[in-house]
Design a protein around this motif. Sequence first.
Motif, short mmCIF file in Angstrom:
data_model
loop_
_atom_site.label_atom_id
_atom_site.label_comp_id
_atom_site.label_asym_id
_atom_site.label_seq_id
_atom_site.Cartn_x
_atom_site.Cartn_y
_atom_site.Cartn_z
N GLY A 1 32.32 74.67 137.28
CA GLY A 1 31.21 73.57 136.88
C GLY A 1 29.76 74.19 136.64
N TYR A 2 29.64 75.42 136.79
CA TYR A 2 28.29 76.06 136.58
C TYR A 2 27.79 76.25 135.04
CZ TYR A 2 27.42 76.94 141.56
OH TYR A 2 27.04 76.69 142.90
N GLY A 3 26.62 76.06 134.68
CA GLY A 3 26.31 76.57 133.41
C GLY A 3 26.23 75.55 132.30
N ARG A 4 26.42 74.36 132.56
CA ARG A 4 26.76 73.31 131.45
C ARG A 4 25.41 72.77 130.98
NH1 ARG A 4 31.23 74.81 132.56
NH2 ARG A 4 33.25 73.67 132.53
N MET A 5 25.14 72.71 129.90
CA MET A 5 23.95 72.32 129.48
C MET A 5 24.11 71.20 128.26
SD MET A 5 21.42 75.69 129.44
CE MET A 5 21.38 76.47 130.91
N THR A 6 23.27 70.39 127.95
CA THR A 6 23.23 69.32 126.77
C THR A 6 22.16 69.49 126.16
OG1 THR A 6 22.60 67.65 128.27
CG2 THR A 6 25.19 68.16 127.97
N LEU A 7 22.15 68.71 124.69
CA LEU A 7 21.05 68.80 123.71
C LEU A 7 19.97 67.79 124.46
CD1 LEU A 7 19.60 69.34 121.24
CD2 LEU A 7 21.06 67.41 120.22
N ARG B 1 15.65 77.35 113.49
CA ARG B 1 16.14 76.17 114.16
C ARG B 1 16.04 76.18 115.46
NH1 ARG B 1 19.03 72.72 110.64
NH2 ARG B 1 20.29 71.36 112.00
N PRO B 2 14.79 75.25 115.84
CA PRO B 2 14.53 75.15 117.32
C PRO B 2 15.23 73.92 117.93
CG PRO B 2 12.77 74.46 116.09
CD PRO B 2 13.77 74.88 115.12
N PHE B 3 15.81 74.13 119.22
CA PHE B 3 16.14 72.94 119.82
C PHE B 3 16.28 73.01 121.37
CE2 PHE B 3 19.62 75.63 118.55
CZ PHE B 3 20.65 75.57 119.84
N PHE B 4 16.29 72.04 122.01
CA PHE B 4 16.19 72.10 123.62
C PHE B 4 17.34 71.61 123.94
CE2 PHE B 4 11.83 71.77 121.88
CZ PHE B 4 11.16 72.51 122.65
N VAL B 5 17.68 72.36 125.10
CA VAL B 5 18.93 71.86 125.86
C VAL B 5 18.27 71.76 127.71
CG1 VAL B 5 20.55 73.30 124.48
CG2 VAL B 5 19.34 74.45 126.63
N SER B 6 19.33 70.97 128.23
CA SER B 6 18.76 70.85 129.60
C SER B 6 20.14 70.72 130.36
CB SER B 6 18.31 69.08 129.65
OG SER B 6 18.27 68.65 130.82
N SER B 7 19.64 71.47 131.78
CA SER B 7 20.73 71.77 132.61
C SER B 7 21.49 70.57 133.07
CB SER B 7 20.19 72.68 133.77
OG SER B 7 19.77 74.06 133.18
N GLU B 8 22.73 70.31 132.92
CA GLU B 8 23.56 69.36 133.74
C GLU B 8 23.99 69.91 134.94
OE1 GLU B 8 24.08 66.15 132.38
OE2 GLU B 8 22.70 66.81 131.18
N SER B 9 24.02 71.13 135.20
CA SER B 9 24.44 71.81 136.45
C SER B 9 23.69 73.08 136.52
CB SER B 9 26.00 72.00 136.60
OG SER B 9 26.49 72.90 135.35
N PRO B 10 23.69 73.55 137.77
CA PRO B 10 23.02 75.06 137.93
C PRO B 10 23.67 75.89 137.05
CG PRO B 10 23.56 73.92 140.17
CD PRO B 10 24.12 73.22 139.15
N CYS B 11 22.77 76.94 136.94
CA CYS B 11 23.14 78.21 135.81
C CYS B 11 23.04 79.53 136.59
CB CYS B 11 22.36 77.91 134.62
SG CYS B 11 22.71 79.29 133.46
N ILE B 12 23.89 80.20 136.54
CA ILE B 12 23.69 81.74 137.15
C ILE B 12 24.12 82.61 136.01
CG2 ILE B 12 23.75 81.00 139.55
CD1 ILE B 12 26.81 81.30 139.41
N ILE B 13 23.21 83.44 135.53
CA ILE B 13 23.24 84.30 134.67
C ILE B 13 22.91 85.72 135.19
CG2 ILE B 13 22.66 85.19 132.33
CD1 ILE B 13 22.50 82.64 131.36
N GLY B 14 23.67 86.86 134.87
CA GLY B 14 23.22 88.19 135.37
C GLY B 14 23.43 88.30 137.05
N GLN B 15 24.47 87.39 137.64
CA GLN B 15 24.67 87.73 139.03
C GLN B 15 25.49 88.79 139.30
OE1 GLN B 15 27.84 84.57 141.00
NE2 GLN B 15 25.93 83.91 142.06
N VAL C 1 19.62 78.55 138.89
CA VAL C 1 18.69 78.09 137.86
C VAL C 1 19.04 76.68 137.35
CG1 VAL C 1 17.14 78.34 135.67
CG2 VAL C 1 17.88 80.23 137.22
N VAL C 2 18.04 75.75 137.25
CA VAL C 2 18.22 74.34 136.87
C VAL C 2 16.96 73.96 136.04
CG1 VAL C 2 18.39 71.67 137.21
CG2 VAL C 2 19.64 73.37 138.37
N ALA C 3 16.95 73.91 134.79
CA ALA C 3 15.54 73.62 133.83
C ALA C 3 16.04 73.25 132.46
CB ALA C 3 14.84 74.90 133.86
N ASP C 4 14.99 72.97 131.74
CA ASP C 4 15.13 72.66 130.22
C ASP C 4 14.89 74.08 129.56
OD1 ASP C 4 15.62 70.27 130.89
OD2 ASP C 4 13.57 69.29 130.24
#
Length: 279
Positions: free
Chosen positions: A260-266, A68-82, A216-219
């Motif tokens: 508000g960080y870390g929000r992503m959408t399809l 089940r592949p799908f792509f998500v795009s950053s709506e706000s900056p993401c910080i994982i592992g801070q 991070v901001v990316a797809d």
Amino acid sequence: MNLHQMLNKYRGFQEDSDLGMIVDKNGETKGVFYDRVVKEYETYWTESIDWYRKLYQRHYQKMAGRHRPFFVSSESPCIIGQGQQTVLETGMALHKTYGVPYIPGTALKGLAAHYCHRYLGAEHPSFRMDGDSYKVLFGTQQEAGYIRFFDALPTPETVRTALLPDVMTPHHQSYNSLSSDTSKRLRPEAEYAPVESGANAPRDDDSPIPVPFLSVVADFRIMLFCESDSEEADAWLEIAEQLVLRALKQEGIGGKTNAGYGRMTLKQARLKDEQRKQQ
């Protein structure tokens, strides 16, 4: 350029590129260092994107079973592992081999499991942590679940611009450090004054301490996998996908989600392009 190596083990040719010296200096110097890292990172991935495309395709190569592949795009900056231990005070999730920021599969699974128990489980008891449907999706400590969550890598189109210099400005550092050290706060002989005395109380005239960091901001391409090749597997994969998407949109992933960080959408367009290529 391996970003993991640069931010954790790097000692460059210039005197001020030694991480030890960066740590010993003030936050402004660290901010300058991060700016240079972002520029070097963008330059490298502009010139070396071809090998990443091949690596990216190999990472998501199909195995026997349902995918089940799908792509998500950053709506706000993401910080994982801070919160990871690092000499630079603030860390981030970086792939040690590929040298790119990524979303660990464990983080996606944990986010989906939390959302499933808290929201879907409120309406359907089977999806609570002790329910049968929850166990099918995520497993238990004794048995693995049927759905596997792959690490999500940034797409080749967005990996070059994935890094974003950011800054946080914590206030009341003296008060917060005292409040967290209860052993000293409760001892009368401690060198710190009790909080009740007001000596370390949080006040409006406290100076903020700027702390530079990278976000991070990316797809990202997310891949869910089930070893079963039955039609029932597709139904469970659909549920897992919706859990991930809703959790990313409503809850966010990583740190500082309350801000508000870390929000992503399809990202529908990228998914359609990938499907056309596979056909």
